[in-house]
Design an enzyme around this catalytic site. Structure first.
Site, short mmCIF file in Angstrom:
data_model
loop_
_atom_site.label_atom_id
_atom_site.label_comp_id
_atom_site.label_asym_id
_atom_site.label_seq_id
_atom_site.Cartn_x
_atom_site.Cartn_y
_atom_site.Cartn_z
N ASP A 134 0.82 -1.22 0.00
CA ASP A 134 0.00 0.00 0.00
C ASP A 134 0.85 1.26 0.00
O ASP A 134 0.36 2.35 0.32
CB ASP A 134 -0.91 0.02 1.24
CG ASP A 134 -2.21 -0.74 1.03
OD1 ASP A 134 -2.41 -1.27 -0.08
OD2 ASP A 134 -3.02 -0.81 1.97
N ASP A 193 4.41 -9.11 9.31
CA ASP A 193 4.65 -7.69 9.06
C ASP A 193 6.02 -7.52 8.43
O ASP A 193 6.85 -8.44 8.45
CB ASP A 193 4.55 -6.90 10.37
CG ASP A 193 3.10 -6.70 10.80
OD1 ASP A 193 2.19 -6.97 10.00
OD2 ASP A 193 2.87 -6.28 11.96
N ASP A 195 8.83 -6.30 9.09
CA ASP A 195 10.12 -6.46 9.78
C ASP A 195 10.27 -7.83 10.42
O ASP A 195 11.21 -8.06 11.18
CB ASP A 195 10.27 -5.38 10.86
CG ASP A 195 9.13 -5.41 11.87
OD1 ASP A 195 7.97 -5.51 11.45
OD2 ASP A 195 9.40 -5.35 13.09
N ASP A 287 -6.58 -7.34 14.21
CA ASP A 287 -6.15 -8.68 14.60
C ASP A 287 -6.92 -9.18 15.82
O ASP A 287 -7.40 -10.32 15.85
CB ASP A 287 -4.65 -8.69 14.87
CG ASP A 287 -4.18 -7.49 15.69
OD1 ASP A 287 -5.04 -6.77 16.24
OD2 ASP A 287 -2.96 -7.26 15.76
#
Length: 536
Positions: A134, A193, A195, A287
């Site tokens: 995005d 995610d 990282d 989540d």
């Protein structure tokens, strides 16, 4: 009139008369009928909340000891067998797995997660890597796309997906990703995610739980922090998060087969996501929203404390503040939105409803934030100015000390930092309390979504360049004015005033704590917390 006439008049810098005698009279006239009863009421309320939090922490402490001593490992509690190749069926014997990597302008770390996902050990024709980009920065978007093409050239089944909008933020990206035609063949989806760096055997250790146990909807791994030693602030975060993972998640999994999905490093059964209603963007904790809804449908969750996934902690104070706002505002807002739905649910037991509403939401996500700031940073210091109000020693000393010890045991290597951790947590409770009220009241920033800044090695590189510059370069404090945090400075001034008053006139000896805590708020107020990354 006699009291007023005998008071002294002073002039401020603008020539206005300030009658400190009148101020004293107003204080004396309002203290007994208003301030004292109100403060006593707040002491009672805060003491009750402290007891609630104490009982919750004590309960989890007892349960985690019992779990460690007597409970079966997840591999023993549930059916778990390694997946084996079938000679006749070949790789088709393995389930199809989708790996989703949502990202937004992740220039510093995009290669980490993509590389780790592409390095997962699984039959190459039974896995799809889906990068959901995005990004609004065209340079970053181009770099991510080229990275995907690079791995595709190595034979990896990787898909690069972009949207023309950011509707729903992360939840919207994950939801749209599941709509792709090739996802229809997938049985499970794991999310990382930008990282996060899973080990190659991650899928081999998680997927068997889902394959052999049709009642399990989610398998969650534990986070391990690659930059915990970067600065004191990251060490403090490690202490808080270690307790969450080593105690809260473990207890939830062992007792009610329920805990909050951490948004990453977990594998979902896609049918469970669909039955729960899919991803929703009504709060900033999509989540947790999905996890609660799936649990209410009867799905069980498994937490694997022995399986870790490396990731990065926010190392700048600004990034950490934004993250904590989202993590505190979202649960409070979700609690408000789902309260009636949980009460009316017919698929789960009464005890599980009580656990979700009282323990999971009310005590951990609301009471814990409110009592930390309101009691220890407002009410307790205020009692110094009003000696008529007395805080019981069990509420001011014994309970917080016990809670602190129970929290700190999750990270034994940092026990010597426990005083710094207390002071830092109290500072952060200011933002968590503010965010909690915003979530409950659905105020202006309730749906604010700011992606947590990940630095990768950028901080080391930039700091290295700054150190190599000549002495004519701008110093570290060249942008000092931009780093002021007024809320922290206001609380600092209040605590300092209360500390000085207690030192001069009080008998409680709270001034030792008040001086230390005011200094902690001062450091946060001038931005002298965490890693400072120069802009050039």
């Amino acid at each position: 009139m006699e009291g007023v006439s005998s008071s002294k008049l002073f002039q401020d810098g603008n020539g206005y008369n300030i009658n400190y005698g009148q101020i004293g009279l107003i204080w004396d006239h309002t203290k007994s009928p208003l301030i004292v009863p109100l403060l006593r009421l707040m002491v009672v309320i805060c003491s009750i909340m402290s007891v609630m939090l104490f009982i919750e922490r004590l309960y989890m402490g007892v349960v985690i000891i019992l779990v460690k001593l007597f409970a079966k490992k997840p591999e023993k509690k549930y059916k778990w067998e390694p997946l084996k190749e079938d000679v006749e069926l070949g790789n088709s014997n393995y389930p199809m797995v989708l790996v989703q990597i949502p990202m937004f302008n992740e220039r510093e770390v995009y290669q980490i997660s993509i590389g780790a996902a592409c390095g997962l050990s699984w039959p190459s024709d039974r896995i799809v890597i889906q990068v959901l980009d995005d990004s609004t920065d065209p340079i970053t978007k181009n770099l991510v796309e080229m990275e995907c093409q690079r791995w595709a050239g190595k034979g990896i089944n990787i898909k690069y997906e972009v949207r023309g909008h950011r509707k729903g933020y992360k939840a919207g990206a994950l939801k749209d990703g599941l709509k792709c035609h090739y996802v229809q063949e997938c049985d499970y989806v794991t999310i990382f995610d930008a990282d996060f760096q899973p080990e190659p055997d991650y899928l081999w250790r998680t997927i068997p739980f889902l394959v052999h146990n049709p009642q399990i909807g989610l398998v969650q791994a534990r986070w391990k922090f690659s930059n915990a030693d970067e600065c004191l602030m990251t060490r403090m975060q490690e202490m808080s998060l270690d307790y969450h993972f080593r105690v809260e998640q473990e207890v939830g999994s062992a007792t009610y087969a329920f805990f909050g999905f951490n948004g990453t490093a977990g594998v979902w059964r896609i049918s469970a996501i669909k039955e729960a209603g899919g991803w929703k963007d009504r709060t900033t904790v999509e989540d947790m929203d999905l996890a609660v809804r799936a649990s209410l449908k009867g799905w069980k969750f498994v937490y694997l404390g022995d399986l870790t996934v490396r990731n990065e902690l926010p190392s700048t104070f600004k990034a950490y503040r934004y993250q904590q706002h989202r993590w505190s505002c979202g649960p409070a807002n979700l609690f408000k939105k789902m309260f009636k739905e949980i009460i009316r649910n017919q698929k789960v037991t009464l005890w599980k409803k009580v656990h979700v509403l009282y323990s999971f939401f009310f005590v951990r996500k609301i009471v814990a934030h409110l009592v930390t700031f309101i009691f220890y940073c407002v009410v307790l210091p205020a009692t110094v100015l009003v000696p008529e109000v007395v805080v019981p020693k069990w509420a001011s000393v014994y309970i917080p000390t016990t809670i602190t010890i129970l929290n700190a045991v999750g990270t034994p290597r940092s026990l010597h930092l426990v005083v710094f951790w207390i002071l830092f947590e109290n500072v952060m409770s200011l933002h968590r309390t503010k965010a909690t009220f915003i979530g409950l009241l659905e105020a202006g920033r309730v749906n604010e979504w700011v992606v947590t800044e990940k630095l990768g090695d950028a901080n080391k590189n930039k700091l290295g360049m700054v150190q190599n510059k000549s002495s004519k370069s701008k110093p570290r404090f060249s942008k000092f004015g931009q780093r002021f945090n007024m809320l922290e400075l206001i609380v600092c001034a209040f605590l300092l005033f209360c500390g000085c008053y207690d030192f001069m006139h009080g008998k409680t000896r709270y001034f030792i704590y008040l001086f230390l805590q005011s200094f902690a708020f001062f450091l946060a107020g001038i931005g002298y917390v965490g890693t400072f990354i120069p802009s050039s």
